[in-house]
Enzyme design. Structure first.
Site, PDB file in Angstrom:
ATOM      1  N   PRO A  36      -6.945  -2.275  -6.297  1.00 13.44           N
ATOM      2  CA  PRO A  36      -7.042  -4.111  -7.237  1.00 13.44           C
ATOM      3  C   PRO A  36      -7.334  -5.169  -6.147  1.00 13.44           C
ATOM      4  CG  PRO A  36      -4.292  -3.445  -7.094  1.00 13.44           C
ATOM      5  CD  PRO A  36      -4.986  -2.117  -6.340  1.00 13.44           C
ATOM      6  N   ARG A  41      -3.931  -8.572   0.369  1.00 18.71           N
ATOM      7  CA  ARG A  41      -3.402  -9.535   1.247  1.00 18.71           C
ATOM      8  C   ARG A  41      -4.358  -8.850   2.229  1.00 18.71           C
ATOM      9  NH1 ARG A  41      -0.699  -8.458  -3.609  1.00 18.71           N
ATOM     10  NH2 ARG A  41       0.663 -10.343  -4.084  1.00 18.71           N
TER      11      ARG A  41
HETATM   12  O1  LIG Z   1       2.350  -1.551  -5.664  1.00 18.13           O
HETATM   13  C1  LIG Z   1       2.029  -2.976  -4.059  1.00 18.13           C
HETATM   14  O2  LIG Z   1       2.898  -3.695  -4.178  1.00 18.13           O
HETATM   15  C2  LIG Z   1       1.047  -2.293  -4.163  1.00 18.13           C
HETATM   16  C3  LIG Z   1      -0.579  -2.542  -4.999  1.00 18.13           C
HETATM   17  C4  LIG Z   1      -0.997  -3.454  -5.600  1.00 18.13           C
HETATM   18  C5  LIG Z   1      -0.199  -4.096  -5.650  1.00 18.13           C
HETATM   19  C6  LIG Z   1      -0.995  -5.348  -7.308  1.00 18.13           C
HETATM   20  O3  LIG Z   1      -1.611  -5.596  -7.139  1.00 18.13           O
HETATM   21  C7  LIG Z   1       0.199  -6.540  -6.858  1.00 18.13           C
HETATM   22  O4  LIG Z   1       0.482  -6.998  -6.106  1.00 18.13           O
HETATM   23  O5  LIG Z   1       0.001  -7.108  -8.051  1.00 18.13           O
HETATM   24  C8  LIG Z   1      -1.358  -1.251  -4.561  1.00 18.13           C
HETATM   25  O6  LIG Z   1      -2.462  -1.089  -5.151  1.00 18.13           O
HETATM   26  O7  LIG Z   1      -1.044  -0.246  -3.663  1.00 18.13           O
END
Ligand SMILES: O=C(O)C/C(=C\C=C(/O)C(=O)O)C(=O)O
Length: 135
Positions: A36, A41
């Site tokens: 997403p 980051r």
């Molecule tokens: O779940 C996770 O920390 C990793 C993740 C997406 C994270 C987000 O979208 C967020 O922290 O808003 C992933 O898709 O691997």
């Protein structure tokens, strides 16, 4: 969050464009198509001190760690990893062409039972067109 963390030795900043490397890594993560946008980051940290390989002062390293949510297939992660590593290799082609550089990359899955998150970026991006979301 898909967290790409780059650690590198102090000498690398003179041999590679670290901001350009970050941009290339971000583009590759977007291009992979399974993460997403609002969760991505990319950040880079220079190690204060480093001893690399045989300890020659001209040796440098870059270590990439990518933490992602669990649940994606190994095949999907492998394909994404190949893309991201290829982008890193391209951006670091000059040091890689010397005998004084080592590059590594690892994907780690986050334990969903032991992680927490709240992110206001997703809602903002959901209100934009896809093209605008990529800037
Ligand atoms: O779940 C996770 O920390 C990793 C993740 C997406 C994270 C987000 O979208 C967020 O922290 O808003 C992933 O898709 O691997």
């Amino acid at each position: 969050m898909p967290h790409l963390t780059l650690e590198y030795s102090p000498g690398l900043a003179a041999r590679a464009d670290i901001p350009a490397l970050c941009r290339a890594l971000h583009s590759a993560i977007c291009e992979a198509g399974i993460f997403p946008l609002g969760g991505i980051r990319v950040r880079a940290y220079c190690a204060d001190h480093a001893i690399v390989g045989d300890g020659l002062p001209e040796n440098d390293f870059a270590a990439l760690g990518f933490a992602v949510a669990s649940g994606r297939s190994p095949e999907a992660l492998r394909a994404a990893g190949d893309l991201i590593f290829a982008a890193a290799r391209q951006a670091l082609a000059e040091p890689l062409a010397t005998p004084h550089f080592t590059l590594s990359f690892e994907i780690r899955e986050i334990n969903p039972d032991l992680s927490w998150k709240q992110n206001s970026i997703h809602a903002r991006l959901a209100g934009q067109t896809k093209g605008a979301a990529h800037g």
